[in-house]
Design a protein around this motif. Structure first.
Motif, short mmCIF file in Angstrom:
data_model
loop_
_atom_site.label_atom_id
_atom_site.label_comp_id
_atom_site.label_asym_id
_atom_site.label_seq_id
_atom_site.Cartn_x
_atom_site.Cartn_y
_atom_site.Cartn_z
N ARG A 14 -5.20 0.62 9.54
CA ARG A 14 -4.35 1.54 8.80
C ARG A 14 -4.75 3.00 8.97
NH1 ARG A 14 -3.99 -2.41 3.57
NH2 ARG A 14 -6.24 -2.34 3.73
N TYR A 46 -4.35 -12.27 6.18
CA TYR A 46 -4.65 -13.30 5.16
C TYR A 46 -3.91 -14.60 5.44
CZ TYR A 46 -6.56 -9.23 2.91
OH TYR A 46 -7.29 -8.09 2.66
N ARG A 90 -11.95 5.76 1.85
CA ARG A 90 -10.70 5.90 2.62
C ARG A 90 -10.10 7.29 2.47
NH1 ARG A 90 -8.22 -0.09 1.16
NH2 ARG A 90 -9.43 -1.24 2.70
N THR A 147 -0.21 -3.00 0.29
CA THR A 147 -1.37 -3.45 -0.51
C THR A 147 -2.64 -2.66 -0.17
OG1 THR A 147 -1.91 -5.27 1.05
CG2 THR A 147 -0.43 -5.80 -0.77
N SER A 183 -10.94 -4.94 4.93
CA SER A 183 -10.36 -4.90 3.58
C SER A 183 -11.44 -4.69 2.52
CB SER A 183 -9.61 -6.20 3.30
OG SER A 183 -10.50 -7.27 3.12
N THR A 184 -11.03 -4.19 1.37
CA THR A 184 -11.99 -4.01 0.27
C THR A 184 -12.51 -5.36 -0.26
OG1 THR A 184 -10.10 -3.69 -1.20
CG2 THR A 184 -11.22 -1.72 -0.45
N SER A 200 -4.81 -4.61 8.10
CA SER A 200 -5.70 -3.86 7.20
C SER A 200 -6.70 -2.97 7.95
CB SER A 200 -6.47 -4.83 6.30
OG SER A 200 -5.58 -5.54 5.48
N ASP A 214 -6.51 -9.57 -2.93
CA ASP A 214 -5.91 -9.20 -4.21
C ASP A 214 -5.12 -10.36 -4.80
OD1 ASP A 214 -6.91 -6.75 -3.49
OD2 ASP A 214 -5.01 -6.11 -2.61
N LYS A 249 2.91 -4.55 5.94
CA LYS A 249 2.45 -5.90 6.28
C LYS A 249 3.67 -6.77 6.52
CE LYS A 249 -2.03 -5.35 5.63
NZ LYS A 249 -2.75 -5.83 4.47
N THR A 269 -5.49 -0.33 -0.99
CA THR A 269 -6.31 0.16 -2.10
C THR A 269 -6.78 1.60 -1.87
OG1 THR A 269 -7.09 -2.03 -2.70
CG2 THR A 269 -8.51 -0.18 -3.33
#
Ligand code: GLU
Length: 310
Positions: free
Chosen positions: A124, A210, A146, A139, A189-190, A121, A228, A76, A141
């Protein structure tokens, strides 16, 4: 009445802060006059011992990198203290970047030669699947969905989902207060998925990054940013008079090193490297000069998974 005419002095100040963050995010343009990336100068960063004569013949990814002469690592570029790109120099810095560098040294590649590529994100898995990058540290997760698409070394850090709001907001104190509120997160993203599944009355807004969400928060286009806590702490630390984290972390986000799904040899080598750097103190040194700057003392690293090859 328009939003502009209603804007109070403090809101105008926030709009300026938002502009500053936008400038920070506009790294690709190498904008002159952008605020410098906070953090240690390169000579304060730990040096990782380069493994001599290291070989990993069972890893297609490693062999390709060896032929190329360097690693290509996804990261990132707009996450303070984790993965940030200095617009002036193009240099990446942060805890995730240090993790990428220590692993590179253990795999026999001088960390100075890493070619970092910014990957959002949502992109990826594709980047790992189509060979655009050798591994990913950003970052990311670890979860079972995944794992069907990529492999994960680690985890190397445990984060948790949090909420960032404007300092003058006294309505949002946790995810239970999100009904009817505009909540911004990154696509794919999660944290985005969790709000969608568990807090369906929140009005979700998705962007690629973000930092765009944070700009929208500072200008009151959205009511909260969720991702996060480790990421949110970095944004809050940049404009502590404007933004605050609220509530307790409401998920567990174990950060992994993404590798191509079938490259178990690389995954195990990444796990070995991580274990070694945790043991010899590099992990803590790296944390202290990066993520530690946002104010949270170094935790114990989580146990490495090393799940069996499938
Ligand atoms: N750790 C979460 C995830 O992997 C959020 C942070 C991110 O989007 O990188 O989806």
């Amino acid at each position: 009445m328009t939003r502009t005419t209603r804007m109070s002095g403090s809101r105008a100040a926030k709009a300026l802060a938002a502009l500053a963050l936008t400038a920070l995010a506009a790294t690709a343009c190498g904008k002159e006059g952008s605020p410098p990336v906070k953090g240690p100068s390169p000579d304060q960063l730990p040096k990782y011992q380069l493994a001599q004569g290291f070989q990993l013949p069972d890893s297609a990814t490693w062999k390709k990198a060896k032929k190329r002469g360097r690693l290509v690592v996804g990261a990132k570029e707009d996450q303070p203290y984790l993965g940030e790109k200095d617009p002036a120099t193009g240099r990446y810095s942060g805890f995730d970047i240090e993790i990428a560098k220590m692993i590179s040294a253990s795999l026999g590649f001088d960390p100075k030669t890493i070619e970092f590529k910014t990957i959002a994100s949502a992109n990826r898995e594709t980047a790992l699947q189509n060979g655009q990058i050798d591994y990913y540290v950003g970052t990311y997760t670890i979860n079972d969905n995944r794992k069907k698409l990529v492999g994960f070394g680690g985890p190397y850090y445990m984060a948790g989902q949090g909420l960032l709001v404007n300092k003058d907001d006294d309505e949002i104190n946790g995810p239970q207060d999100l009904d009817g509120k505009k909540v911004c997160s990154a696509a794919g993203s999660t944290p985005y998925q969790r709000i969608q599944a568990d807090y369906p009355k929140a009005v979700l807004v998705a962007y690629d990054t973000y930092s765009i969400c944070v700009d929208n928060l500072l200008t009151y286009q959205v009511d909260a940013v969720t991702t996060d806590d480790a990421i949110l702490q970095g944004y809050a630390a940049k404009v502590p008079d404007e933004l605050k984290l609220v509530g307790k972390p409401f998920s567990k986000e174990p950060y992994g090193i993404g590798v191509p799904r079938n490259d178990n040899a690389l995954r195990f080598a990444v796990d070995d490297a991580l274990a070694e750097h945790e043991k010899n103190g590099d992990w803590k040194k790296a944390y202290d000069v990066t993520l530690g700057l946002s104010g949270v003392p170094a935790p114990e690293p989580p146990a490495i998974d090393r799940y069996p090859a499938s």
